[in-house]
Write a protein that holds these residues in place. Structure first.
Motif, PDB file in Angstrom:
ATOM      1  N   LEU A 131       0.829  -1.209   0.000  1.00  0.00           N
ATOM      2  CA  LEU A 131       0.000   0.000   0.000  1.00  0.00           C
ATOM      3  C   LEU A 131       0.865   1.260   0.000  1.00  0.00           C
ATOM      4  CD1 LEU A 131      -2.858  -0.831   2.521  1.00  0.00           C
ATOM      5  CD2 LEU A 131      -2.981  -0.753   0.031  1.00  0.00           C
ATOM      6  N   THR A 132       1.929   1.236   0.783  1.00  0.00           N
ATOM      7  CA  THR A 132       2.828   2.389   0.841  1.00  0.00           C
ATOM      8  C   THR A 132       3.410   2.683  -0.535  1.00  0.00           C
ATOM      9  OG1 THR A 132       3.356   2.091   3.175  1.00  0.00           O
ATOM     10  CG2 THR A 132       4.987   3.256   1.852  1.00  0.00           C
ATOM     11  N   ASP A 133       3.807   1.653  -1.275  1.00  0.00           N
ATOM     12  CA  ASP A 133       4.329   1.857  -2.633  1.00  0.00           C
ATOM     13  C   ASP A 133       3.293   2.522  -3.528  1.00  0.00           C
ATOM     14  OD1 ASP A 133       6.748   0.759  -1.912  1.00  0.00           O
ATOM     15  OD2 ASP A 133       6.374  -1.185  -2.867  1.00  0.00           O
ATOM     16  N   LYS A 134       2.035   2.091  -3.422  1.00  0.00           N
ATOM     17  CA  LYS A 134       0.959   2.690  -4.223  1.00  0.00           C
ATOM     18  C   LYS A 134       0.758   4.159  -3.850  1.00  0.00           C
ATOM     19  CE  LYS A 134      -2.020  -0.802  -6.069  1.00  0.00           C
ATOM     20  NZ  LYS A 134      -1.712  -0.348  -7.404  1.00  0.00           N
ATOM     21  N   VAL A 135       0.795   4.449  -2.549  1.00  0.00           N
ATOM     22  CA  VAL A 135       0.591   5.824  -2.086  1.00  0.00           C
ATOM     23  C   VAL A 135       1.765   6.710  -2.502  1.00  0.00           C
ATOM     24  CG1 VAL A 135       0.373   7.271  -0.026  1.00  0.00           C
ATOM     25  CG2 VAL A 135      -0.984   5.174  -0.239  1.00  0.00           C
ATOM     26  N   LYS A 136       2.982   6.205  -2.379  1.00  0.00           N
ATOM     27  CA  LYS A 136       4.153   6.983  -2.816  1.00  0.00           C
ATOM     28  C   LYS A 136       4.056   7.325  -4.301  1.00  0.00           C
ATOM     29  CE  LYS A 136       7.544   5.493   0.571  1.00  0.00           C
ATOM     30  NZ  LYS A 136       8.902   5.079   0.809  1.00  0.00           N
ATOM     31  N   GLU A 137       3.632   6.350  -5.086  1.00  0.00           N
ATOM     32  CA  GLU A 137       3.459   6.579  -6.522  1.00  0.00           C
ATOM     33  C   GLU A 137       2.401   7.647  -6.773  1.00  0.00           C
ATOM     34  OE1 GLU A 137       2.071   4.119 -10.508  1.00  0.00           O
ATOM     35  OE2 GLU A 137       2.589   3.010  -8.699  1.00  0.00           O
ATOM     36  N   ALA A 138       1.330   7.636  -5.996  1.00  0.00           N
ATOM     37  CA  ALA A 138       0.268   8.634  -6.157  1.00  0.00           C
ATOM     38  C   ALA A 138       0.770  10.038  -5.829  1.00  0.00           C
ATOM     39  CB  ALA A 138      -0.928   8.277  -5.277  1.00  0.00           C
ATOM     40  N   PHE A 139       1.589  10.162  -4.806  1.00  0.00           N
ATOM     41  CA  PHE A 139       2.177  11.463  -4.482  1.00  0.00           C
ATOM     42  C   PHE A 139       3.009  11.970  -5.655  1.00  0.00           C
ATOM     43  CE2 PHE A 139       0.936  10.803  -0.129  1.00  0.00           C
ATOM     44  CZ  PHE A 139       0.857  12.078   0.409  1.00  0.00           C
ATOM     45  N   THR A 140       3.794  11.093  -6.239  1.00  0.00           N
ATOM     46  CA  THR A 140       4.629  11.473  -7.379  1.00  0.00           C
ATOM     47  C   THR A 140       3.776  11.911  -8.565  1.00  0.00           C
ATOM     48  OG1 THR A 140       6.350   9.946  -6.645  1.00  0.00           O
ATOM     49  CG2 THR A 140       6.458  10.674  -8.932  1.00  0.00           C
ATOM     50  N   ILE A 141       2.735  11.150  -8.860  1.00  0.00           N
ATOM     51  CA  ILE A 141       1.838  11.492  -9.969  1.00  0.00           C
ATOM     52  C   ILE A 141       1.174  12.847  -9.721  1.00  0.00           C
ATOM     53  CG2 ILE A 141      -0.341  10.849 -11.115  1.00  0.00           C
ATOM     54  CD1 ILE A 141       0.573   7.895 -10.735  1.00  0.00           C
ATOM     55  N   ALA A 142       0.836  13.125  -8.457  1.00  0.00           N
ATOM     56  CA  ALA A 142       0.194  14.396  -8.112  1.00  0.00           C
ATOM     57  C   ALA A 142       1.186  15.568  -8.100  1.00  0.00           C
ATOM     58  CB  ALA A 142      -0.493  14.280  -6.759  1.00  0.00           C
ATOM     59  N   GLY A 143       2.480  15.256  -8.253  1.00  0.00           N
ATOM     60  CA  GLY A 143       3.482  16.319  -8.343  1.00  0.00           C
ATOM     61  C   GLY A 143       4.238  16.590  -7.063  1.00  0.00           C
ATOM     62  N   TYR A 144       4.204  15.651  -6.134  1.00  0.00           N
ATOM     63  CA  TYR A 144       4.879  15.829  -4.851  1.00  0.00           C
ATOM     64  C   TYR A 144       5.912  14.728  -4.622  1.00  0.00           C
ATOM     65  CZ  TYR A 144       0.806  18.777  -4.203  1.00  0.00           C
ATOM     66  OH  TYR A 144      -0.157  19.723  -4.377  1.00  0.00           O
ATOM     67  N   ASP A 145       6.825  15.008  -3.694  1.00  0.00           N
ATOM     68  CA  ASP A 145       7.814  14.016  -3.306  1.00  0.00           C
ATOM     69  C   ASP A 145       7.141  13.002  -2.379  1.00  0.00           C
ATOM     70  OD1 ASP A 145      10.007  12.553  -2.502  1.00  0.00           O
ATOM     71  OD2 ASP A 145      10.896  14.178  -1.326  1.00  0.00           O
ATOM     72  N   GLY A 146       7.073  11.768  -2.810  1.00  0.00           N
ATOM     73  CA  GLY A 146       6.415  10.737  -2.024  1.00  0.00           C
ATOM     74  C   GLY A 146       7.352   9.930  -1.154  1.00  0.00           C
ATOM     75  N   GLU A 147       8.590  10.364  -1.030  1.00  0.00           N
ATOM     76  CA  GLU A 147       9.595   9.599  -0.289  1.00  0.00           C
ATOM     77  C   GLU A 147       9.144   9.237   1.129  1.00  0.00           C
ATOM     78  OE1 GLU A 147      13.012   7.537   0.437  1.00  0.00           O
ATOM     79  OE2 GLU A 147      12.395   8.400  -1.483  1.00  0.00           O
ATOM     80  N   LEU A 170      -5.419   8.446  -6.076  1.00  0.00           N
ATOM     81  CA  LEU A 170      -5.654   7.117  -5.495  1.00  0.00           C
ATOM     82  C   LEU A 170      -7.064   6.609  -5.758  1.00  0.00           C
ATOM     83  CD1 LEU A 170      -3.788   7.488  -2.083  1.00  0.00           C
ATOM     84  CD2 LEU A 170      -3.172   5.972  -3.973  1.00  0.00           C
ATOM     85  N   SER A 171      -8.029   7.509  -5.812  1.00  0.00           N
ATOM     86  CA  SER A 171      -9.419   7.110  -6.058  1.00  0.00           C
ATOM     87  C   SER A 171      -9.602   6.483  -7.429  1.00  0.00           C
ATOM     88  CB  SER A 171     -10.351   8.308  -5.894  1.00  0.00           C
ATOM     89  OG  SER A 171     -10.359   8.719  -4.540  1.00  0.00           O
ATOM     90  N   ALA A 172      -8.711   6.800  -8.348  1.00  0.00           N
ATOM     91  CA  ALA A 172      -8.789   6.226  -9.697  1.00  0.00           C
ATOM     92  C   ALA A 172      -8.322   4.767  -9.713  1.00  0.00           C
ATOM     93  CB  ALA A 172      -7.951   7.053 -10.666  1.00  0.00           C
ATOM     94  N   GLU A 173      -7.632   4.336  -8.654  1.00  0.00           N
ATOM     95  CA  GLU A 173      -7.168   2.952  -8.547  1.00  0.00           C
ATOM     96  C   GLU A 173      -8.347   2.058  -8.198  1.00  0.00           C
ATOM     97  OE1 GLU A 173      -4.035   1.488  -8.669  1.00  0.00           O
ATOM     98  OE2 GLU A 173      -3.041   3.319  -9.296  1.00  0.00           O
ATOM     99  N   ASP A 174      -8.410   0.891  -8.796  1.00  0.00           N
ATOM    100  CA  ASP A 174      -9.534  -0.003  -8.536  1.00  0.00           C
ATOM    101  C   ASP A 174      -9.396  -0.797  -7.248  1.00  0.00           C
ATOM    102  OD1 ASP A 174      -7.491  -1.639  -9.365  1.00  0.00           O
ATOM    103  OD2 ASP A 174      -8.730  -2.868 -10.670  1.00  0.00           O
ATOM    104  N   CYS A 175      -8.295  -0.672  -6.553  1.00  0.00           N
ATOM    105  CA  CYS A 175      -8.077  -1.449  -5.333  1.00  0.00           C
ATOM    106  C   CYS A 175      -8.628  -0.770  -4.076  1.00  0.00           C
ATOM    107  CB  CYS A 175      -6.603  -1.765  -5.160  1.00  0.00           C
ATOM    108  SG  CYS A 175      -5.555  -0.324  -5.109  1.00  0.00           S
TER     109      CYS A 175
END
Length: 122
Positions: free
Chosen positions: A7-23, A65-70
């Protein structure tokens, strides 16, 4: 890798897609199970870095994240938390994936290889 790491990997990726550092966007088990299963509090420290309101950051990441089907739901909550509920079928899939990853790590060890080769008895 456990389910929360997935889940953390998915959330980090979402931060990056949204334009933020997800580290530092880690997912934790919710302290309020009446509200959600998991939460992420990374929007609060990012607000200072990006000079944006935490709720604005949380809203953008929640949209990704809402666009993810999980996810059953991802809600931005004041002052800037992400409350996450995972769909049951994804939890089952995620737990299976986590178990598979643990098995792969076990097989990479010498004792794991010997066990799988049949040289060791239970």
């Amino acid at each position: 890798m456990n389910f929360r790491d997935i889940l953390t990997d998915k959330v980090k990726e979402a931060f990056t897609i949204a334009g933020y550092d997800g580290e530092n966007a880690y997912v934790s088990v919710s302290g309020r199970p009446d509200l959600c299963q998991y939460q992420c509090n990374a929007c609060l420290p990012l607000a200072k870095t990006y000079k944006e309101k935490p709720m604005d950051i949380a809203g953008k990441v929640a949209d990704v994240l809402s666009a993810e089907d999980c996810f059953e739901s991802v809600v931005a909550c004041p002052p800037g938390f992400l409350n996450i509920i995972v769909k049951d079928e994804y939890k089952r899939l995620g737990i299976g994936t986590a178990m598979l990853n643990h098995m792969k790590q076990f097989v990479k060890t010498k004792i794991g290889l010997l066990y799988l080769a049949g040289y060791l008895n239970d």
